[in-house]
Design a protein around this motif. Structure first.
Motif, short mmCIF file in Angstrom:
data_model
loop_
_atom_site.label_atom_id
_atom_site.label_comp_id
_atom_site.label_asym_id
_atom_site.label_seq_id
_atom_site.Cartn_x
_atom_site.Cartn_y
_atom_site.Cartn_z
N LYS A 1 0.84 -1.20 0.00
CA LYS A 1 0.00 0.00 0.00
C LYS A 1 0.87 1.24 0.00
O LYS A 1 1.97 1.24 0.55
CB LYS A 1 -0.90 0.01 1.24
N LYS A 2 0.36 2.30 -0.59
CA LYS A 2 1.07 3.57 -0.62
C LYS A 2 1.39 4.04 0.79
O LYS A 2 2.48 4.53 1.06
CB LYS A 2 0.25 4.64 -1.35
N SER A 3 0.46 3.86 1.71
CA SER A 3 0.67 4.31 3.09
C SER A 3 1.84 3.56 3.72
O SER A 3 2.58 4.13 4.53
CB SER A 3 -0.60 4.13 3.93
N TYR A 4 2.02 2.29 3.36
CA TYR A 4 3.13 1.51 3.88
C TYR A 4 4.46 2.03 3.32
O TYR A 4 5.43 2.19 4.06
CB TYR A 4 2.95 0.04 3.55
N ILE A 5 4.49 2.32 2.02
CA ILE A 5 5.69 2.89 1.39
C ILE A 5 6.04 4.20 2.08
O ILE A 5 7.19 4.47 2.41
CB ILE A 5 5.51 3.11 -0.13
N SER A 6 5.04 5.02 2.31
CA SER A 6 5.25 6.31 2.97
C SER A 6 5.84 6.14 4.37
O SER A 6 6.77 6.85 4.74
CB SER A 6 3.92 7.07 3.05
N LYS A 7 5.31 5.19 5.13
CA LYS A 7 5.83 4.93 6.48
C LYS A 7 7.30 4.52 6.42
O LYS A 7 8.11 5.00 7.21
CB LYS A 7 5.03 3.83 7.17
N ILE A 8 7.63 3.64 5.50
CA ILE A 8 9.01 3.18 5.38
C ILE A 8 9.91 4.35 5.00
O ILE A 8 10.98 4.55 5.57
CB ILE A 8 9.14 2.03 4.36
N GLU A 9 9.49 5.13 4.02
CA GLU A 9 10.31 6.27 3.56
C GLU A 9 10.46 7.34 4.63
O GLU A 9 11.41 8.11 4.59
CB GLU A 9 9.72 6.87 2.28
N ASN A 10 9.55 7.39 5.57
CA ASN A 10 9.64 8.37 6.66
C ASN A 10 10.23 7.77 7.93
O ASN A 10 10.24 8.42 8.97
CB ASN A 10 8.26 8.98 6.93
N GLY A 11 10.72 6.53 7.82
CA GLY A 11 11.37 5.89 8.96
C GLY A 11 10.42 5.57 10.10
O GLY A 11 10.85 5.41 11.24
N LYS A 12 9.14 5.44 9.81
CA LYS A 12 8.14 5.24 10.86
C LYS A 12 7.72 3.77 11.01
O LYS A 12 7.11 3.42 11.99
CB LYS A 12 6.89 6.08 10.58
N GLY A 13 7.99 2.95 10.04
CA GLY A 13 7.51 1.58 10.10
C GLY A 13 8.63 0.57 10.07
O GLY A 13 9.73 0.86 9.61
N ASN A 14 8.34 -0.60 10.58
CA ASN A 14 9.29 -1.71 10.48
C ASN A 14 9.03 -2.43 9.17
O ASN A 14 7.91 -2.52 8.71
CB ASN A 14 9.11 -2.68 11.65
N ILE A 15 10.08 -2.96 8.61
CA ILE A 15 9.95 -3.64 7.33
C ILE A 15 10.52 -5.04 7.43
O ILE A 15 11.59 -5.24 8.01
CB ILE A 15 10.64 -2.84 6.20
N GLN A 16 9.80 -5.99 6.90
CA GLN A 16 10.30 -7.36 6.85
C GLN A 16 11.32 -7.46 5.73
O GLN A 16 11.23 -6.77 4.71
CB GLN A 16 9.16 -8.34 6.59
N LEU A 17 12.27 -8.34 5.92
CA LEU A 17 13.32 -8.52 4.92
C LEU A 17 12.73 -8.91 3.57
O LEU A 17 13.16 -8.41 2.53
CB LEU A 17 14.33 -9.56 5.41
N SER A 18 11.75 -9.79 3.57
CA SER A 18 11.13 -10.21 2.30
C SER A 18 10.49 -9.03 1.58
O SER A 18 10.56 -8.93 0.35
CB SER A 18 10.10 -11.31 2.55
#
Length: 99
Positions: free
Chosen positions: A63-80
């Protein structure tokens, strides 16, 4: 300023500010640093590919919101997911180094 008097390299500065490797403060600092680096690399690669967050999300099944969170350093991301974003979405290879 006295605690900084004998610092001669970055590792010593980190120890003064966040403690030795393995301490809670240092672990948190290292995690935040890695999140920031990944967020900036993703943002830069996406912009170089002339893609919007929405286009990248659509191409990778996120989701776009997930990409945004990652780009803003707000979310955790799984390696996969990290691999999918870079390799499927942006046609970039990822290499990992363990120190």
């Amino acid at each position: 300023m006295e605690k900084y008097k004998n610092i001669s390299n970055f590792e010593q500065l980190l120890e003064v500010e966040h403690g030795k490797m393995g301490t809670e403060s240092r672990v948190q600092y290292e995690e935040n640093s890695q999140k920031f680096i990944i967020s900036e690399m993703l943002k830069e690669a996406r912009k170089e590919a002339n893609m919007t967050q929405e286009q990248l999300a659509e191409k990778t099944g996120t989701k776009k919101s997930y990409i945004s969170k990652i780009e803003n350093g707000k979310g955790n991301i799984q390696l996969s997911t990290l691999f999918r974003l870079f390799e499927v979405g942006l046609n970039r290879k990822i290499g990992l180094t363990f120190l």
